[in-house]
Design a protein around this motif. Structure first.
Motif, mmCIF file in Angstrom:
data_model
loop_
_atom_site.group_PDB
_atom_site.id
_atom_site.type_symbol
_atom_site.label_atom_id
_atom_site.label_comp_id
_atom_site.label_asym_id
_atom_site.label_seq_id
_atom_site.Cartn_x
_atom_site.Cartn_y
_atom_site.Cartn_z
ATOM 1 N N CYS A 100 0.817 -1.218 0.000
ATOM 2 C CA CYS A 100 0.000 0.000 0.000
ATOM 3 C C CYS A 100 0.845 1.260 0.000
ATOM 4 O O CYS A 100 0.347 2.346 -0.227
ATOM 5 C CB CYS A 100 -0.912 0.003 1.221
ATOM 6 N N GLY A 101 2.124 1.097 0.314
ATOM 7 C CA GLY A 101 3.023 2.238 0.337
ATOM 8 C C GLY A 101 4.362 1.822 0.894
ATOM 9 O O GLY A 101 4.538 0.685 1.331
ATOM 10 N N TYR A 102 5.302 2.739 0.845
ATOM 11 C CA TYR A 102 6.610 2.458 1.427
ATOM 12 C C TYR A 102 7.203 3.746 1.970
ATOM 13 O O TYR A 102 6.867 4.845 1.522
ATOM 14 C CB TYR A 102 7.539 1.783 0.418
ATOM 15 N N LEU A 103 8.067 3.582 2.955
ATOM 16 C CA LEU A 103 8.780 4.696 3.559
ATOM 17 C C LEU A 103 10.264 4.376 3.538
ATOM 18 O O LEU A 103 10.666 3.233 3.770
ATOM 19 C CB LEU A 103 8.327 4.902 5.005
ATOM 20 N N VAL A 104 11.085 5.386 3.270
ATOM 21 C CA VAL A 104 12.528 5.206 3.250
ATOM 22 C C VAL A 104 13.083 5.470 4.649
ATOM 23 O O VAL A 104 12.732 6.458 5.299
ATOM 24 C CB VAL A 104 13.175 6.145 2.204
ATOM 25 N N LYS A 105 13.927 4.538 5.112
ATOM 26 C CA LYS A 105 14.552 4.672 6.432
ATOM 27 C C LYS A 105 15.632 5.737 6.410
ATOM 28 O O LYS A 105 16.254 5.915 5.367
ATOM 29 C CB LYS A 105 15.189 3.342 6.838
#
Length: 125
Positions: A100-105
């Motif tokens: 559904c989505g992604y976030l960069v660490k």
């Protein structure tokens, strides 16, 4: 009071996991389980039937993309991926698996919470 959503956090780094759980719980989310690899993500999803799994991509035993494919093919649980990578090919593979989505660490609270809200709000439609 926030609507009760069950969330699982999966990351092989215990500090990252602890930070994510703390951010989510501070605003009232119910983190029902934690794990350190994709295999645990699949098992915990079958046990807890969460609304959302927040999961790292690169982990031992089974990576987050493989786990996402299994989770999405066997349940309606949404998956939000965490990654140190923002390459287009990884994003395309993640979309193909049904994320559904992604976030960069590293993930900051001001990025995590809106992303979680968007995913969970889409469940109401």
């Amino acid at each position: 009071m926030r609507q009760s959503y069950r969330i699982i956090v999966i990351d092989d780094d215990p500090i990252t996991r602890m930070d994510l759980v703390e951010m989510l719980q501070e605003v009232g989310y119910d983190v029902v389980a934690e794990g350190k690899n994709g295999e645990e993500a699949v098992r915990l999803t079958q046990t807890w039937r969460p609304h959302l799994v927040i999961m790292d991509v690169k982990m031992p035993v089974m990576d987050g993309l493989a786990a996402t494919g299994i989770i999405r093919s066997t349940s309606d649980t949404d998956v939000l991926l965490l990654t140190a990578y923002s390459q287009k090919d990884m994003v395309a593979r993640a979309k193909a698996k049904g994320v559904c989505g992604y976030l960069v660490k590293p993930v900051m609270e001001e990025e995590l919470l809106p992303a979680v809200e968007r995913v969970l709000a889409s469940r109401l439609r």
